[in-house]
Design a protein around this motif. Structure first.
Motif, PDB file in Angstrom:
ATOM      1  N   TRP A  34       0.850  -1.196   0.000  1.00 42.29           N
ATOM      2  CA  TRP A  34       0.000   0.000   0.000  1.00 42.29           C
ATOM      3  C   TRP A  34       0.879   1.236   0.000  1.00 42.29           C
ATOM      4  CZ3 TRP A  34      -5.280   0.126   2.871  1.00 42.29           C
ATOM      5  CH2 TRP A  34      -6.033  -0.992   2.513  1.00 42.29           C
ATOM      6  N   GLY A  35       0.249   2.400  -0.129  1.00 44.86           N
ATOM      7  CA  GLY A  35       0.974   3.654  -0.049  1.00 44.86           C
ATOM      8  C   GLY A  35       1.573   3.872   1.329  1.00 44.86           C
ATOM      9  N   GLY A  36       2.694   4.579   1.394  1.00 45.93           N
ATOM     10  CA  GLY A  36       3.404   4.730   2.649  1.00 45.93           C
ATOM     11  C   GLY A  36       2.722   5.611   3.665  1.00 45.93           C
ATOM     12  N   ASN A  37       1.680   6.345   3.286  1.00 43.19           N
ATOM     13  CA  ASN A  37       1.008   7.241   4.224  1.00 43.19           C
ATOM     14  C   ASN A  37       0.078   6.505   5.174  1.00 43.19           C
ATOM     15  OD1 ASN A  37       0.430   9.677   5.371  1.00 43.19           O
ATOM     16  ND2 ASN A  37      -1.111  10.269   3.872  1.00 43.19           N
ATOM     17  N   VAL A  38      -0.213   5.230   4.879  1.00 42.14           N
ATOM     18  CA  VAL A  38      -1.125   4.473   5.729  1.00 42.14           C
ATOM     19  C   VAL A  38      -0.398   4.064   7.002  1.00 42.14           C
ATOM     20  CG1 VAL A  38      -0.544   2.260   4.650  1.00 42.14           C
ATOM     21  CG2 VAL A  38      -2.770   2.556   5.754  1.00 42.14           C
ATOM     22  N   SER A  39      -1.108   4.108   8.130  1.00 40.14           N
ATOM     23  CA  SER A  39      -0.527   3.704   9.411  1.00 40.14           C
ATOM     24  C   SER A  39      -0.618   2.191   9.574  1.00 40.14           C
ATOM     25  CB  SER A  39      -1.233   4.413  10.563  1.00 40.14           C
ATOM     26  OG  SER A  39      -2.598   4.020  10.618  1.00 40.14           O
ATOM     27  N   ASP A  40       0.129   1.671  10.538  1.00 39.52           N
ATOM     28  CA  ASP A  40       0.113   0.226  10.776  1.00 39.52           C
ATOM     29  C   ASP A  40      -1.267  -0.246  11.210  1.00 39.52           C
ATOM     30  OD1 ASP A  40       2.725   0.526  10.198  1.00 39.52           O
ATOM     31  OD2 ASP A  40       3.495   0.004  12.187  1.00 39.52           O
ATOM     32  N   SER A  41      -1.928   0.530  12.058  1.00 36.01           N
ATOM     33  CA  SER A  41      -3.258   0.125  12.556  1.00 36.01           C
ATOM     34  C   SER A  41      -4.288   0.153  11.441  1.00 36.01           C
ATOM     35  CB  SER A  41      -3.677   1.055  13.699  1.00 36.01           C
ATOM     36  OG  SER A  41      -2.744   0.989  14.769  1.00 36.01           O
ATOM     37  N   ASN A  42      -4.255   1.204  10.594  1.00 37.66           N
ATOM     38  CA  ASN A  42      -5.215   1.269   9.490  1.00 37.66           C
ATOM     39  C   ASN A  42      -4.970   0.147   8.479  1.00 37.66           C
ATOM     40  OD1 ASN A  42      -6.402   3.515  10.593  1.00 37.66           O
ATOM     41  ND2 ASN A  42      -5.247   4.970   9.350  1.00 37.66           N
ATOM     42  N   TYR A  43      -3.713  -0.149   8.196  1.00 36.13           N
ATOM     43  CA  TYR A  43      -3.405  -1.247   7.276  1.00 36.13           C
ATOM     44  C   TYR A  43      -3.906  -2.572   7.855  1.00 36.13           C
ATOM     45  CZ  TYR A  43      -0.660  -4.312   4.239  1.00 36.13           C
ATOM     46  OH  TYR A  43      -0.269  -5.282   3.339  1.00 36.13           O
ATOM     47  N   ASN A  44      -3.701  -2.778   9.137  1.00 41.72           N
ATOM     48  CA  ASN A  44      -4.150  -4.012   9.779  1.00 41.72           C
ATOM     49  C   ASN A  44      -5.666  -4.156   9.716  1.00 41.72           C
ATOM     50  OD1 ASN A  44      -3.611  -6.387  11.602  1.00 41.72           O
ATOM     51  ND2 ASN A  44      -4.877  -5.160  12.990  1.00 41.72           N
ATOM     52  N   GLU A  45      -6.352  -3.036   9.727  1.00 37.44           N
ATOM     53  CA  GLU A  45      -7.815  -3.068   9.733  1.00 37.44           C
ATOM     54  C   GLU A  45      -8.393  -3.189   8.322  1.00 37.44           C
ATOM     55  OE1 GLU A  45     -11.560  -0.216  11.179  1.00 37.44           O
ATOM     56  OE2 GLU A  45      -9.470   0.350  11.583  1.00 37.44           O
ATOM     57  N   LEU A  46      -7.760  -2.531   7.333  1.00 35.98           N
ATOM     58  CA  LEU A  46      -8.355  -2.424   5.999  1.00 35.98           C
ATOM     59  C   LEU A  46      -7.743  -3.349   4.960  1.00 35.98           C
ATOM     60  CD1 LEU A  46      -8.505   1.485   5.820  1.00 35.98           C
ATOM     61  CD2 LEU A  46     -10.343  -0.082   6.491  1.00 35.98           C
ATOM     62  N   ALA A  47      -6.566  -3.915   5.232  1.00 34.63           N
ATOM     63  CA  ALA A  47      -5.885  -4.698   4.197  1.00 34.63           C
ATOM     64  C   ALA A  47      -6.663  -5.942   3.808  1.00 34.63           C
ATOM     65  CB  ALA A  47      -4.483  -5.076   4.662  1.00 34.63           C
ATOM     66  N   GLY A  48      -7.293  -6.620   4.776  1.00 37.26           N
ATOM     67  CA  GLY A  48      -8.117  -7.783   4.450  1.00 37.26           C
ATOM     68  C   GLY A  48      -7.549  -9.114   4.880  1.00 37.26           C
ATOM     69  N   TYR A  49      -6.324  -9.148   5.429  1.00 37.84           N
ATOM     70  CA  TYR A  49      -5.780 -10.459   5.799  1.00 37.84           C
ATOM     71  C   TYR A  49      -6.425 -11.002   7.074  1.00 37.84           C
ATOM     72  CZ  TYR A  49      -2.647  -7.473   8.611  1.00 37.84           C
ATOM     73  OH  TYR A  49      -2.120  -6.538   9.472  1.00 37.84           O
ATOM     74  N   LEU A  50      -7.012 -10.128   7.905  1.00 35.47           N
ATOM     75  CA  LEU A  50      -7.757 -10.624   9.060  1.00 35.47           C
ATOM     76  C   LEU A  50      -9.013 -11.362   8.621  1.00 35.47           C
ATOM     77  CD1 LEU A  50      -7.425  -7.628  11.560  1.00 35.47           C
ATOM     78  CD2 LEU A  50      -6.187  -9.805  11.584  1.00 35.47           C
ATOM     79  N   ASP A  51      -9.634 -10.886   7.549  1.00 40.13           N
ATOM     80  CA  ASP A  51     -10.796 -11.603   6.999  1.00 40.13           C
ATOM     81  C   ASP A  51     -10.370 -12.956   6.425  1.00 40.13           C
ATOM     82  OD1 ASP A  51     -12.594  -9.516   7.586  1.00 40.13           O
ATOM     83  OD2 ASP A  51     -11.914  -8.431   5.810  1.00 40.13           O
TER      84      ASP A  51
END
Length: 785
Positions: free
Chosen positions: A653-670
Motif C-alpha cells: 500500500w501507499g506509505g502514508n497508511v498507518s500500521d493500525s489502518n493497514y491491519n484493519e483495511l488490508a483484508g488479511y484478518l478476513d
C-alpha cells in the motif's frame, strides 16, 4: 453570531465544540500559523494497493491524452495482458496437484538433495502423502510413469534452442469457412462431366477453329523499316538529339508512383517516398517544374551525374522518423555552364601538372628521333669525321626516343588493361599520355538491375545476415554447478531451483515448456530468477547482450513467469493448517504455545516494513506515499510468519497508511477468519493469535474478525511503572518476535525489491515481485523460527 467578518449559525453552535467555534474566528497570522501545523492525510477511500494508483507524471498524462494512437496501443497491450493472464489462470482443477509435482521431482532425481529440508518442500511431502491415500494404485503408477516420460522430454528440449511456435498459428482465426493449407491442395470432388471438361488442354490461338490464317504471309524482308522516333534532351540550352548524337542515350525522368494499397507495408511506403524524393531532386537540378505530373522530360548522357544522400521526414501510422536515401541524379549546373565549349581541358592540381611536364619531356624526346638522310661529303677526311659524330648523336637520340616510347607504351598498356580500381586521370595528363578520356568529370554509370535514375533507402548499419537466437547453442543446460546457480539466483543448489519450477507449474509439462522466445525453458526460468534476485543482472540491455532476445521479449518472459508463480501462490493455502504447524515447528514452541488444558492456539506473527520509492511529481501520489516514519516516499506491506517457519506477505500500500489502518483495511484478518472456519480441529474452531509489535491498536478489530486474539507488549499509562508480569510479558513477546524480524529481512532480500520502486516501473509487476519472492523464499532459505 458574527465576529471578524465570519458568521456561525445556531445549528453550528449546537453541533460544534467551543474549540471549533473559536477556530472559526482566527484571523491574520494566527490562522496562517495553524495552516502550517496541519498535515492532511489521505482519505480512507483513496488508500489501497499500489496497483490502483496511477504513477504517471502530469506531463505524461497530458501527452497520452493528446496522442490517440498511444492510447489505442496501450489499450491493445492491456487486452493482450488480460488474455495472457486469463489463459494462465483458466484451470479446470482449482487445487494444485501435489502428487504430480512430487513425482516429477522424483523422476528428475531431485528428491535426495540436502535442500529438500526447507519448509516449502516439507509441506509438499506431507500434502502429497495425503493425496496418495485418496488415489488408486493404477492412478499412482500411471502418474509416476507419465512423470518419467515428461521429464525425459523436457531434458531433451533443454539441450537445444528452437523457434517458438506462435499460438495463433495453431488456431483457425479466419472462421469456420477457412480452409487449411493441406485442404487447399487436395482436389475437390467433381462430377465426371466437369472433370473431363476441365482436363481438356486449352487450344492455342493459332489452332482455334473458325480462325482463317493468311495463305501468303509477308516475310520480314518485305516489311518497311520502322521510323526512328525523335528524342531530345529537355534541359534548357542542350541541343543534343538522337539525330545529331546517334550514340548518346536519353533517359526519361521517373514519373510519380501509384498510390499505396490499403494493406501496404512500411518498406513499400519508404520505397515510394524515395521515388517521389528522387523525382523532385531531378526536377530541381534540371530547372523543371515540380507540379508537372506527366513524365515527358528526358535527360541525355552528355551531362554529368553524381550520387547524393538526401534525408526526408516521414510519418508512418502516427510515428515520425527521418529516412535517408542514396539518389543518382544529374549535377546541379547552370544553364550555360555545361553547354559552353571549353578552350582547353582543366590543368588539374599541382600533381597533375608535374605529371604532365614529365610526359611533355618524354614526348619531346620521341619527337626528336633522328631521320635517316644522305648528305654528300666535301672531302674524304671531313666525311669520315662528320659521319662519326653524326652517327653517335643520332644513335644517342634514337636510344632516348626508344626508351621514352617504351615507357609510354608500358604506361598505356597498364592503364588500359588493369582491372583494379585507380584514380581518375586529369584530361590534360591523359592527352599527353595518349590515353582515351572523357571530358566529363562524372560520366554516366548504369547500376545493374536498376533504372538509370534510382533511389535506395539508406539504413543505419550495413546489411548482414540475421543471426537468429534459435541457431545458437544454449548458454546453460541442466547440470550447471550449484555455485553458479547460487551466484545468479540465490537458490542453494540447482536441485532446489528445478524443484521449485516443477512445483510452480504443478508438474504440468505444458506449463513448464511454455515460452516467449527462442530460448530453452531452462534458460528462461534461470533468467527470470536471476533478474528477480538482482545481483548479477540488473539492466535490460545487459540481459539482451548476454541472451540475445530484445528487451520487449525479455519483459514478456518475466511477466509470464510471474503470472505462473502468482497462479500457484493463489492455489496453495496462504496459511498452513493447525496440524501441519504443530508437526513442523520446533519443540521449543510447545512449552509456550502448545495445547494446555484442552485449549489450542494458532500463533501468527505480523509486522510491516517499508519499500523505498522515488519522489513523485503529482501532489496526490506525494500525499499517499509519503511516510513520516521513513522520512520519504515508500510503500508499506504486511509480513507474517508462522511458528513452523512458513512465511508470506500481503499487498503493498501507499506509505502514508498507518500500521493500525493497514491491519484493519488490508483484508488479511478476513482471510484468517475464513481459514480458521475451514481448518477445524476436532470439529472446533481454533482462532488465530496475532502477535503484533507495540505500535498496533488491534484488539478491537481482531475481536470483530472472528474473535481472534492479540499478543503484544504492554503499554505504559502516563508515568506508571511496569508491573512484574507486564515486564515478563513484554520481554517474552519481544523475544519471540526476533525470528519475525529475520523474516522481514528475507522478504526484502530480492534485488528488485531492495533497490525500490524506480521511475518507469510497472506497479503491477512490482507487486508481483513482492508477493512471489516471499513465496519463493520458503523453498530457498531455512526457517527463521
Amino acid at each position: 453570531m458574527d465576529a471578524a467578518g465570519y458568521s456561525v449559525s445556531e445549528e453550528d453552535q449546537r453541533l460544534m465544540s467551543l474549540e471549533e467555534i473559536l477556530q472559526q474566528f482566527l484571523t491574520g497570522t494566527e490562522k496562517t500559523k495553524s495552516w502550517g501545523r496541519v498535515r492532511s492525510g489521505s482519505n480512507p477511500s483513496q488508500q489501497g494497493p499500489i496497483t490502483k494508483l496511477d504513477f504517471s507524471s502530469p506531463a505524461k498524462k497530458a501527452k497520452m491524452l493528446k496522442d490517440e494512437n498511444k492510447l489505442k496501443w496501450l489499450e491493445i497491450e492491456d487486452e493482450d495482458d488480460q488474455c495472457r493472464v486469463a489463459e494462465l489462470f483458466s484451470d479446470t482443477n482449482p487445487s494444485p496437484c501435489y502428487l504430480q509435482a512430487k513425482f516429477m521431482i522424483d523422476a528428475a532425481g531431485l528428491g535426495n538433495d540436502d535442500s529438500m529440508t526447507k519448509i516449502g518442500f516439507k509441506l509438499l511431502d506431507k500434502r502429497a502423502n495425503k493425496e496418495v491415500q485418496s488415489r488408486s494404485c493404477d492412478d499412482i503408477l500411471k502418474l509416476r510413469a507419465q512423470a518419467t516420460t515428461d521429464w525425459n522430454e523436457l531434458y531433451l528440449e533443454s539441450q537445444q534452442r528452437s523457434f517458438r511456435v506462435s499460438t495463433n498459428s495453431k488456431l483457425n482465426l479466419t472462421g469456420t469457412n477457412s480452409v487449411s493449407r493441406e485442404e487447399s491442395h487436395t482436389p475437390s470432388k467433381r462430377s465426371p462431366d466437369t472433370a473431363l471438361t476441365n482436363s481438356e488442354p486449352k487450344l492455342r490461338k493459332r489452332n482455334r477453329t473458325g480462325r482463317i490464317l493468311p495463305t501468303n504471309p509477308t516475310s520480314s524482308l518485305d516489311k518497311k523499316p520502322r521510323k526512328q522516333r525523335h528524342s531530345h534532351c529537355s534541359r534548357e540550352g542542350c541541343n543534343v538529339t538522337n539525330l545529331t548524337h546517334k550514340n548518346t542515350k536519353f533517359h526519361r525522368i521517373p514519373a510519380l508512383p501509384k498510390p499505396l494499397s490499403p494493406g501496404a507495408k512500411r518498406a513499400r511506403f519508404i520505397s515510394r517516398e524515395g521515388k517521389i524524393l528522387l523525382r523532385k531532386e531531378i526536377l530541381d537540378r534540371c530547372h523543371f517544374r515540380r507540379d508537372v505530373e506527366e513524365c515527358n522530360y528526358r535527360c541525355c548522357e552528355e551531362h554529368e551525374f553524381e550520387w547524393v544522400v538526401k534525408s526526408v521526414q516521414l510519418c508512418w501510422k502516427g510515428k515520425k522518423f527521418t529516412q535517408s536515401y542514396d539518389l543518382y541524379v544529374p549535377k546541379g549546373e547552370g544553364i550555360k555552364s555545361t553547354m559552353c565549349q571549353q578552350t582547353r581541358p582543366s590543368r588539374g592540381t599541382a600533381t597533375d601538372r608535374m605529371k604532365r611536364k614529365h610526359l611533355e619531356v618524354m614526348n619531346e624526346q620521341i619527337a626528336k628521333r633522328p631521320k635517316i638522310a644522305y648528305v654528300k661529303p666535301s672531302s674524304k677526311h671531313q666525311s669520315k669525321q662528320n659521319n662519326g659524330i653524326a652517327a653517335v648523336k643520332s644513335s644517342a637520340a634514337a636510344a632516348h626516343a626508344d626508351a621514352a616510347e617504351s615507357r609510354k607504351v608500358v604506361m598505356q598498356v597498364v592503364e588500359q588493361t588493369s582491372s583494379g580500381a585507380h584514380l581518375k586521370i586529369n584530361p590534360s595528363v591523359a592527352i599527353e599520355a595518349g590515353l582515351p578520356f572523357d571530358e566529363r568529370l562524372s560520366p554516366p554509370v548504369q547500376t545493374p538491375n536498376k533504372t538509370f535514375f534510382n533511389s535506395s533507402p539508406k539504413t543505419s548499419c550495413a546489411s548482414s545476415v540475421k543471426d537468429y537466437v534459435a541457431n545458437k547453442p544454449p548458454s546453460l543446460t541442466p547440470g550447471t554447478a550449484d555455485a553458479e546457480i547460487k551466484r545468479r539466483t540465490g537458490f542453494p543448489t540447482e536441485s532446489a531451483m528445478l524443484s521449485y519450477i516443477l512445483i510452480v507449474c504443478g508438474g504440468d509439462p505444458e506449463l513448464i515448456r511454455k515460452r516467449n522466445s527462442s530460448l530453452t525453458w531452462y534458460e528462461e526460468w534461470l533468467f527470470h530468477f536471476e533478474w528477480k534476485y538482482g545481483r548479477t543482472l540488473t539492466r535490460w540491455q545487459d540481459a539482451t547482450k548476454n541472451l540475445g532476445p530484445s528487451q520487449w521479449i525479455l519483459r514478456n518472459i518475466v511477466r509470464q513467469k510471474l503470472q505462473l508463480e502468482r497462479r500457484m501462490h493463489s492455489l496453495w493455502p496462504k496459511f498452513v493448517s493447525y496440524e501441519e504447524d504443530c508437526q513442523l515447528r520446533k519443540q521449543k514452541w510447545e512449552m509456550k504455545y502448545g495445547e494446555r488444558n484442552g485449549v489450542k492456539t494458532r500463533p501468527i506473527m505480523w509486522d510491516m516494513t517499508g519499500i523505498k520509492a522515488y519522489q513523485f511529481g503529482a501532489a496526490e501520489l506525494q500525499r499517499d506515499t509519503y511516510s513520516k516514519y521513513y522520512a520519504g516516499n515508500c510503500f508499506k506491506g504486511g509480513i507474517f510468519t508462522q511458528l513452523c517457519g512458513w512465511g508470506g506477505v500481503h499487498e503493498l500500500w501507499g506509505g502514508n497508511v498507518s500500521d493500525s489502518n493497514y491491519n484493519e483495511l488490508a483484508g488479511y484478518l478476513d482471510e484468517q477468519w475464513e481459514f480458521q472456519k475451514v481448518d477445524l480441529v476436532d470439529g472446533h474452531v481454533v482462532v488465530f493469535t496475532n502477535i503484533y509489535d507495540k505500535g498496533y491498536r488491534a484488539r478491537a478489530i481482531c475481536y470483530r474478525k472472528g474473535r481472534q486474539l492479540v499478543a503484544q507488549p504492554v503499554y505504559a499509562k502516563s508515568d506508571e511503572r511496569f508491573k512484574g508480569s507486564d515486564t515478563i510479558l513484554s520481554a517474552s513477546v519481544a523475544s519471540d518476535r526476533g525470528g519475525n524480524e529475520r523474516g522481514v529481512n528475507i522478504s526484502k532480500r530480492a534485488g528488485v525489491i531492495k533497490r525500490g520502486f524506480k521511475v518507469g516501473m510497472d506497479a503491477q509487476m512490482f507487486q508481483d515481485f513482492w508477493i512471489t519472492w516471499a513465496f519463493q523464499a520458503n523453498f530457498m532459505y531455512d526457517p527463521v523460527l
